[in-house]
Design a protein around this motif. Structure first.
Motif, PDB file in Angstrom:
ATOM      1  N   UNK A   1      -7.622  12.644  22.574  1.00 46.76           N
ATOM      2  CA  UNK A   1      -8.353  12.723  23.848  1.00 46.76           C
ATOM      3  C   UNK A   1      -7.515  12.210  25.016  1.00 46.76           C
ATOM      4  N   UNK A   2      -6.258  12.576  25.038  1.00 47.48           N
ATOM      5  CA  UNK A   2      -5.386  12.179  26.143  1.00 47.48           C
ATOM      6  C   UNK A   2      -4.870  10.745  26.035  1.00 47.48           C
ATOM      7  N   UNK A   3      -5.212  10.038  24.924  1.00 49.59           N
ATOM      8  CA  UNK A   3      -4.754   8.646  24.775  1.00 49.59           C
ATOM      9  C   UNK A   3      -3.742   8.578  23.631  1.00 49.59           C
ATOM     10  N   UNK A   4      -2.547   8.059  23.914  1.00 52.73           N
ATOM     11  CA  UNK A   4      -1.531   7.961  22.861  1.00 52.73           C
ATOM     12  C   UNK A   4      -1.982   6.946  21.811  1.00 52.73           C
ATOM     13  N   UNK A   5      -1.941   7.387  20.554  1.00 55.93           N
ATOM     14  CA  UNK A   5      -2.449   6.555  19.456  1.00 55.93           C
ATOM     15  C   UNK A   5      -1.431   6.544  18.316  1.00 55.93           C
ATOM     16  N   UNK A   6      -1.219   5.364  17.705  1.00 57.35           N
ATOM     17  CA  UNK A   6      -0.289   5.287  16.573  1.00 57.35           C
ATOM     18  C   UNK A   6      -0.963   4.596  15.401  1.00 57.35           C
ATOM     19  N   UNK A   7      -0.685   5.083  14.183  1.00 59.56           N
ATOM     20  CA  UNK A   7      -1.274   4.503  12.971  1.00 59.56           C
ATOM     21  C   UNK A   7      -0.178   4.189  11.969  1.00 59.56           C
ATOM     22  N   UNK A   8      -0.217   2.995  11.384  1.00 58.64           N
ATOM     23  CA  UNK A   8       0.633   2.647  10.235  1.00 58.64           C
ATOM     24  C   UNK A   8      -0.302   2.188   9.129  1.00 58.64           C
ATOM     25  N   UNK A   9      -0.003   2.543   7.893  1.00 55.87           N
ATOM     26  CA  UNK A   9      -0.914   2.129   6.815  1.00 55.87           C
ATOM     27  C   UNK A   9      -0.252   1.146   5.858  1.00 55.87           C
ATOM     28  N   UNK A  10      -1.047   0.158   5.443  1.00 53.99           N
ATOM     29  CA  UNK A  10      -0.562  -0.888   4.539  1.00 53.99           C
ATOM     30  C   UNK A  10      -1.261  -0.722   3.198  1.00 53.99           C
ATOM     31  N   UNK A  11      -0.538  -0.185   2.227  1.00 50.59           N
ATOM     32  CA  UNK A  11      -1.133   0.058   0.912  1.00 50.59           C
ATOM     33  C   UNK A  11      -0.377  -0.714  -0.161  1.00 50.59           C
ATOM     34  N   UNK A  12      -1.111  -1.327  -1.063  1.00 49.78           N
ATOM     35  CA  UNK A  12      -0.514  -1.892  -2.286  1.00 49.78           C
ATOM     36  C   UNK A  12      -1.385  -1.558  -3.467  1.00 49.78           C
ATOM     37  N   UNK A  13      -0.778  -1.232  -4.599  1.00 51.35           N
ATOM     38  CA  UNK A  13      -1.592  -1.153  -5.809  1.00 51.35           C
ATOM     39  C   UNK A  13      -1.274  -2.362  -6.694  1.00 51.35           C
ATOM     40  N   UNK A  14      -2.130  -2.585  -7.673  1.00 51.55           N
ATOM     41  CA  UNK A  14      -1.996  -3.820  -8.452  1.00 51.55           C
ATOM     42  C   UNK A  14      -0.674  -3.886  -9.219  1.00 51.55           C
ATOM     43  N   UNK A  15      -0.150  -2.718  -9.593  1.00 50.83           N
ATOM     44  CA  UNK A  15       1.109  -2.751 -10.341  1.00 50.83           C
ATOM     45  C   UNK A  15       2.270  -3.224  -9.471  1.00 50.83           C
ATOM     46  N   UNK A  16       2.270  -2.747  -8.222  1.00 48.78           N
ATOM     47  CA  UNK A  16       3.336  -3.188  -7.302  1.00 48.78           C
ATOM     48  C   UNK A  16       3.264  -4.698  -7.080  1.00 48.78           C
TER      49      UNK A  16
ATOM     50  N   UNK B   1       1.830  -6.935  -9.193  1.00 49.74           N
ATOM     51  CA  UNK B   1       2.066  -7.656 -10.447  1.00 49.74           C
ATOM     52  C   UNK B   1       3.568  -7.811 -10.727  1.00 49.74           C
ATOM     53  N   UNK B   2       4.335  -6.735 -10.544  1.00 46.33           N
ATOM     54  CA  UNK B   2       5.754  -6.820 -10.939  1.00 46.33           C
ATOM     55  C   UNK B   2       6.529  -7.810 -10.068  1.00 46.33           C
ATOM     56  N   UNK B   3       6.219  -7.887  -8.782  1.00 41.21           N
ATOM     57  CA  UNK B   3       6.939  -8.865  -7.940  1.00 41.21           C
ATOM     58  C   UNK B   3       6.426 -10.278  -8.237  1.00 41.21           C
ATOM     59  N   UNK B   4       5.129 -10.393  -8.550  1.00 41.53           N
ATOM     60  CA  UNK B   4       4.585 -11.716  -8.871  1.00 41.53           C
ATOM     61  C   UNK B   4       5.240 -12.257 -10.143  1.00 41.53           C
ATOM     62  N   UNK B   5       5.391 -11.386 -11.138  1.00 39.83           N
ATOM     63  CA  UNK B   5       6.021 -11.832 -12.390  1.00 39.83           C
ATOM     64  C   UNK B   5       7.438 -12.331 -12.118  1.00 39.83           C
ATOM     65  N   UNK B   6       8.181 -11.575 -11.299  1.00 34.85           N
ATOM     66  CA  UNK B   6       9.542 -12.001 -10.931  1.00 34.85           C
ATOM     67  C   UNK B   6       9.538 -13.387 -10.286  1.00 34.85           C
ATOM     68  N   UNK B   7       8.561 -13.573  -9.370  1.00 33.99           N
ATOM     69  CA  UNK B   7       8.503 -14.841  -8.639  1.00 33.99           C
ATOM     70  C   UNK B   7       8.220 -16.002  -9.588  1.00 33.99           C
TER      71      UNK B   7
ATOM     72  N   UNK C   1      -7.843  -6.338   3.147  1.00 34.12           N
ATOM     73  CA  UNK C   1      -8.151  -5.961   1.769  1.00 34.12           C
ATOM     74  C   UNK C   1      -6.907  -6.019   0.886  1.00 34.12           C
ATOM     75  N   UNK C   2      -5.786  -5.521   1.426  1.00 32.33           N
ATOM     76  CA  UNK C   2      -4.558  -5.516   0.609  1.00 32.33           C
ATOM     77  C   UNK C   2      -4.200  -6.954   0.217  1.00 32.33           C
ATOM     78  N   UNK C   3      -4.481  -7.906   1.089  1.00 32.70           N
ATOM     79  CA  UNK C   3      -4.191  -9.306   0.776  1.00 32.70           C
ATOM     80  C   UNK C   3      -5.171  -9.869  -0.256  1.00 32.70           C
ATOM     81  N   UNK C   4      -6.404  -9.416  -0.203  1.00 33.14           N
ATOM     82  CA  UNK C   4      -7.369  -9.903  -1.200  1.00 33.14           C
ATOM     83  C   UNK C   4      -6.981  -9.407  -2.593  1.00 33.14           C
ATOM     84  N   UNK C   5      -6.516  -8.150  -2.666  1.00 40.03           N
ATOM     85  CA  UNK C   5      -6.034  -7.647  -3.958  1.00 40.03           C
ATOM     86  C   UNK C   5      -4.794  -8.436  -4.377  1.00 40.03           C
ATOM     87  N   UNK C   6      -3.900  -8.660  -3.426  1.00 35.70           N
ATOM     88  CA  UNK C   6      -2.679  -9.431  -3.679  1.00 35.70           C
ATOM     89  C   UNK C   6      -3.042 -10.771  -4.333  1.00 35.70           C
TER      90      UNK C   6
END
Ligand code: IPM
Ligand code: MG
Length: 377
Positions: free
Chosen positions: A164-179, A181-187, A208-213
């Motif tokens: 509607x004539x307004x410049x808009x930008x979107x970035x999405x932050x997604x994590x699944x549990x496997x991603x 888990x593997x970094x947590x195990x390393x840590x 939400x991504x942080x709550x899953x984290x």
């Protein structure tokens, strides 16, 4: 250890000089690596890889299939730095997906380098450069930031449009549990070899991504009863890093928070030119690079500090080749050279001896010969 007991290895090392000060610091890191190889009887087989601005200049894109292939056929890759001055370099006239940084993000993804280790250590010899007050640093600090490197906001879908004539930008932050888990195990594995504490950092009061984290980290923590696990909100963590950095051992966090916190932590040490990093996949392969950037303003002047790259080479020997003694030799040489008073410009202080980038590499290589002699006699 006797020299004869050391198993001789052939190390296939890809190296990326990259942009800015990259080529200078890589040259010194190779000098030091060669000294270690010689002392312990190993052989390094090097292959030069092109990435970032250098790749744009040569091939029009920041990352080629050839570079990915060459990296995959190496045992490990050592990198200088990539990128230029965004306000003056023509690379930044290109669309974002063709700029130098896209090459770095691309190679991390292509090689599945999900675990980024960024140590932030206060060197006793350089304590005077630490910007924090003595009462805050007390006995110093030694933090390992474990940043998730191939997910989250930097790899989510993004879009810029006009609604509607307004410049808009979107970035999405997604994590699944496997991603997560593997970094947590390393840590947790790494904390087990250090001070047995993991601080997992998120923004679980909003995202939400942080709550899953948080819940996946708790599941992993339950399998490591000997390791203390605490959760901290990212804004609080940013504050605690300057309030009481000594409280941290391993900081485990997602991609963007880790990007920001690792810059903060490195600044707090007062010697960003000294800090190494490793980006690892689920095997022994890793990409090793200094935590600092390409410093285009001092490129080609032979005044950069090559130590962060040299210490990244030490991490490479340790994590990709299990050559602990050799890695330790480099780390000891760095301490000895600092103790002897040699300093590049960024860490120079009164009464010390100013050396150039190439002189620092040469002095370190020479020191390695003496140190290695001592341990092999
Ligand atoms: C880093 C850098 C990169 C990142 C950039 C250059 C894409 O800031 O390694 O921290 O954000 O990961
Ligand atoms: Mg960064």
């Amino acid at each position: 250890m006797k020299k004869g007991m050391v198993i001789k290895m052939e190390l296939k090392i890809g190296y990326i000089p990259g942009d800015g000060i990259g080529p200078e610091i890589i040259k010194e890191a190779k000098k030091v690596l060669d000294a270690v190889m010689k002392q312990y009887g190993h052989v390094a087989v090097y292959k030069e890889l092109v990435l970032g601005g250098a790749s744009i200049d040569a091939f029009g894109i920041p990352l080629t299939e050839e570079t990915i292939r060459e990296a995959k056929s190496s045992d490990a890759v050592l990198m200088g730095s990539i990128g230029g001055d965004a306000s003056t370099s023509p690379w930044y006239q290109l669309p974002p997906s063709l700029r130098p940084e896209a090459g770095l993000l691309g190679i991390r993804k292509a090689l599945n380098l999900f675990a980024n280790l960024r140590p932030a250590v206060l060197y006793e010899e350089l304590a005077e450069s630490c910007p924090l007050k003595q009462e805050i640093i007390q006995d110093g600090f030694d933090i390992m930031i474990m940043r998730e490197l191939t997910g989250g906001l930097y790899f989510g879908e993004r879009k810029t449009s006009v609604e509607n004539g307004i410049r808009t930008a979107v970035d999405t932050l997604t994590y699944n549990e496997e991603e997560i888990r593997r970094i947590a195990i390393r840590a947790f594995d790494i904390a087990g070899k250090r001070n047995k504490k993991v601080t997992s950092v998120d923004k679980a009061n909003v995202l939400d991504s942080s709550r899953l984290w948080r819940s996946v980290v708790d599941e992993v923590a339950a399998t490591y009863p000997e390791i203390r696990c605490e959760h901290m909100l990212v804004d609080n963590c940013a504050m605690q890093l300057v309030r009481n950095p000594g409280q941290f051992d391993v900081i485990l966090t997602e991609n963007m928070f880790g990007d920001i916190l690792s810059d903060e932590a490195s600044m707090v040490t007062g010697s960003i030119g000294m800090l190494a990093s490793a980006s690892l996949n689920d095997s022994k392969f890793g990409l090793y690079e200094p935590s600092h950037g390409s410093a285009p303003d001092i490129a080609g002047m032979d005044i950069a500090n090559p130590i962060a790259t040299i210490l990244s080479a030490a991490m490479m020997l340790r994590f990709s080749f299990d050559l602990d003694l050799e890695a330790q030799t480099i780390e000891n040489a760095v301490k000895a050279v600092l103790k002897a008073g040699f300093r590049t410009k960024d860490i120079m202080s009164e009464g010390k001896t100013l050396v150039s980038c190439s002189e620092m590499g040469t002095i370190l290589a020479q020191t390695i010969e003496t140190i290695a002699m001592e341990v092999t006699i």
